[in-house]
Design a protein around this motif. Structure first.
Motif, mmCIF file in Angstrom:
data_model
loop_
_atom_site.group_PDB
_atom_site.id
_atom_site.type_symbol
_atom_site.label_atom_id
_atom_site.label_comp_id
_atom_site.label_asym_id
_atom_site.label_seq_id
_atom_site.Cartn_x
_atom_site.Cartn_y
_atom_site.Cartn_z
ATOM 1 N N ALA A 140 0.816 -1.219 0.000
ATOM 2 C CA ALA A 140 0.000 0.000 0.000
ATOM 3 C C ALA A 140 0.849 1.268 0.000
ATOM 4 N N GLY A 141 1.884 1.289 -0.838
ATOM 5 C CA GLY A 141 2.715 2.481 -0.985
ATOM 6 C C GLY A 141 3.820 2.627 0.025
ATOM 7 N N MET A 142 3.928 1.700 0.968
ATOM 8 C CA MET A 142 4.936 1.786 2.016
ATOM 9 C C MET A 142 5.950 0.652 1.874
ATOM 10 N N CYS A 143 7.204 1.003 2.042
ATOM 11 C CA CYS A 143 8.285 0.030 1.995
ATOM 12 C C CYS A 143 8.435 -0.616 3.373
ATOM 13 N N LEU A 144 8.353 -1.918 3.416
ATOM 14 C CA LEU A 144 8.500 -2.621 4.690
ATOM 15 C C LEU A 144 9.953 -2.696 5.161
ATOM 16 N N LYS A 145 10.899 -2.399 4.284
ATOM 17 C CA LYS A 145 12.314 -2.407 4.670
ATOM 18 C C LYS A 145 12.676 -1.192 5.520
ATOM 19 N N CYS A 146 12.092 -0.027 5.182
ATOM 20 C CA CYS A 146 12.472 1.191 5.908
ATOM 21 C C CYS A 146 11.288 1.971 6.461
ATOM 22 N N GLY A 147 10.080 1.652 6.036
ATOM 23 C CA GLY A 147 8.897 2.341 6.537
ATOM 24 C C GLY A 147 8.537 3.615 5.801
ATOM 25 N N CYS A 148 9.217 3.901 4.707
ATOM 26 C CA CYS A 148 8.949 5.137 3.965
ATOM 27 C C CYS A 148 7.810 4.939 2.970
ATOM 28 N N TYR A 149 7.280 6.064 2.471
ATOM 29 C CA TYR A 149 6.413 6.027 1.303
ATOM 30 C C TYR A 149 7.345 5.993 0.103
ATOM 31 N N VAL A 150 7.197 4.974 -0.732
ATOM 32 C CA VAL A 150 8.153 4.801 -1.830
ATOM 33 C C VAL A 150 8.120 5.961 -2.821
ATOM 34 N N GLU A 151 6.969 6.614 -2.973
ATOM 35 C CA GLU A 151 6.912 7.749 -3.892
ATOM 36 C C GLU A 151 7.862 8.864 -3.459
ATOM 37 N N VAL A 152 8.011 9.066 -2.163
ATOM 38 C CA VAL A 152 8.924 10.101 -1.662
ATOM 39 C C VAL A 152 10.367 9.637 -1.792
ATOM 40 N N ARG A 153 10.654 8.447 -1.335
ATOM 41 C CA ARG A 153 12.021 7.941 -1.378
ATOM 42 C C ARG A 153 12.548 7.910 -2.816
ATOM 43 N N ALA A 154 11.721 7.456 -3.744
ATOM 44 C CA ALA A 154 12.141 7.344 -5.142
ATOM 45 C C ALA A 154 12.353 8.706 -5.798
ATOM 46 N N ALA A 155 11.702 9.731 -5.311
ATOM 47 C CA ALA A 155 11.810 11.067 -5.920
ATOM 48 C C ALA A 155 13.128 11.759 -5.606
ATOM 49 N N LEU A 156 13.722 11.417 -4.489
ATOM 50 C CA LEU A 156 14.921 12.133 -4.041
ATOM 51 C C LEU A 156 16.210 11.530 -4.590
ATOM 52 N N ARG A 157 16.983 12.359 -5.228
ATOM 53 C CA ARG A 157 18.229 11.968 -5.884
ATOM 54 C C ARG A 157 19.192 11.240 -4.945
ATOM 55 N N GLU A 158 19.295 11.689 -3.706
ATOM 56 C CA GLU A 158 20.271 11.136 -2.770
ATOM 57 C C GLU A 158 19.874 9.765 -2.208
ATOM 58 N N ASN A 159 18.632 9.360 -2.399
ATOM 59 C CA ASN A 159 18.157 8.095 -1.839
ATOM 60 C C ASN A 159 18.453 6.915 -2.744
ATOM 61 N N SER A 160 18.449 5.749 -2.132
ATOM 62 C CA SER A 160 18.575 4.493 -2.874
ATOM 63 C C SER A 160 17.608 3.498 -2.261
ATOM 64 N N CYS A 161 17.440 2.376 -2.923
ATOM 65 C CA CYS A 161 16.577 1.315 -2.423
ATOM 66 C C CYS A 161 17.119 0.839 -1.074
ATOM 67 N N PRO A 162 16.256 0.717 -0.058
ATOM 68 C CA PRO A 162 16.726 0.332 1.269
ATOM 69 C C PRO A 162 16.976 -1.160 1.450
ATOM 70 N N ASP A 163 16.747 -1.945 0.415
ATOM 71 C CA ASP A 163 16.995 -3.389 0.513
ATOM 72 C C ASP A 163 18.485 -3.612 0.274
ATOM 73 N N PHE A 164 19.270 -3.378 1.312
ATOM 74 C CA PHE A 164 20.723 -3.298 1.201
ATOM 75 C C PHE A 164 21.359 -4.504 0.527
ATOM 76 N N GLY A 165 20.897 -5.688 0.821
ATOM 77 C CA GLY A 165 21.475 -6.891 0.227
ATOM 78 C C GLY A 165 21.006 -7.144 -1.190
ATOM 79 N N ASN A 166 19.928 -6.457 -1.592
ATOM 80 C CA ASN A 166 19.333 -6.704 -2.917
ATOM 81 C C ASN A 166 18.753 -5.404 -3.483
ATOM 82 N N SER A 167 19.526 -4.328 -3.439
ATOM 83 C CA SER A 167 19.061 -3.024 -3.873
ATOM 84 C C SER A 167 18.576 -3.057 -5.311
ATOM 85 N N LYS A 168 17.403 -2.483 -5.548
ATOM 86 C CA LYS A 168 16.802 -2.501 -6.872
ATOM 87 C C LYS A 168 17.046 -1.229 -7.665
ATOM 88 N N TRP A 169 17.527 -0.171 -6.985
ATOM 89 C CA TRP A 169 17.881 1.078 -7.672
ATOM 90 C C TRP A 169 18.786 1.910 -6.802
#
Length: 84
Positions: free
Chosen positions: A55-84
């Protein structure tokens, strides 16, 4: 009890009020802080394929993915299997 939409972004999950808040937040960010529209779409598509999206929330970090994905400095929080 309603079941949360797996692999859905906020709007798709029916979370319209949260979606509006997130959309307004992103639109007010400085352009230098954001990724391009093309990169944003790629990031969201990767998130939609992830089992940790509910429902729009990442279970790895608790963020709304729309916000996390918009910011240049962010990356996928799935550290062992980062998708972007």
């Amino acid at each position: 009890m309603t079941q949360k939409c797996k692999r859905c972004l906020l709007y798709e999950a029916g979370e319209f009020n949260s979606f509006e808040t997130v959309r307004d937040y992103i639109s007010n960010l400085s352009e230098e802080l954001k990724v391009s529209s093309e990169e944003y779409g790629k990031r969201l598509n990767a998130c939609k394929k992830c089992d940790s999206l509910i429902a729009g929330m990442c279970l790895k970090c608790g963020c709304y993915v729309e916000v996390r994905a918009a910011l240049r400095e962010n990356s996928c929080p799935d550290f062992g299997n980062s998708k972007w």
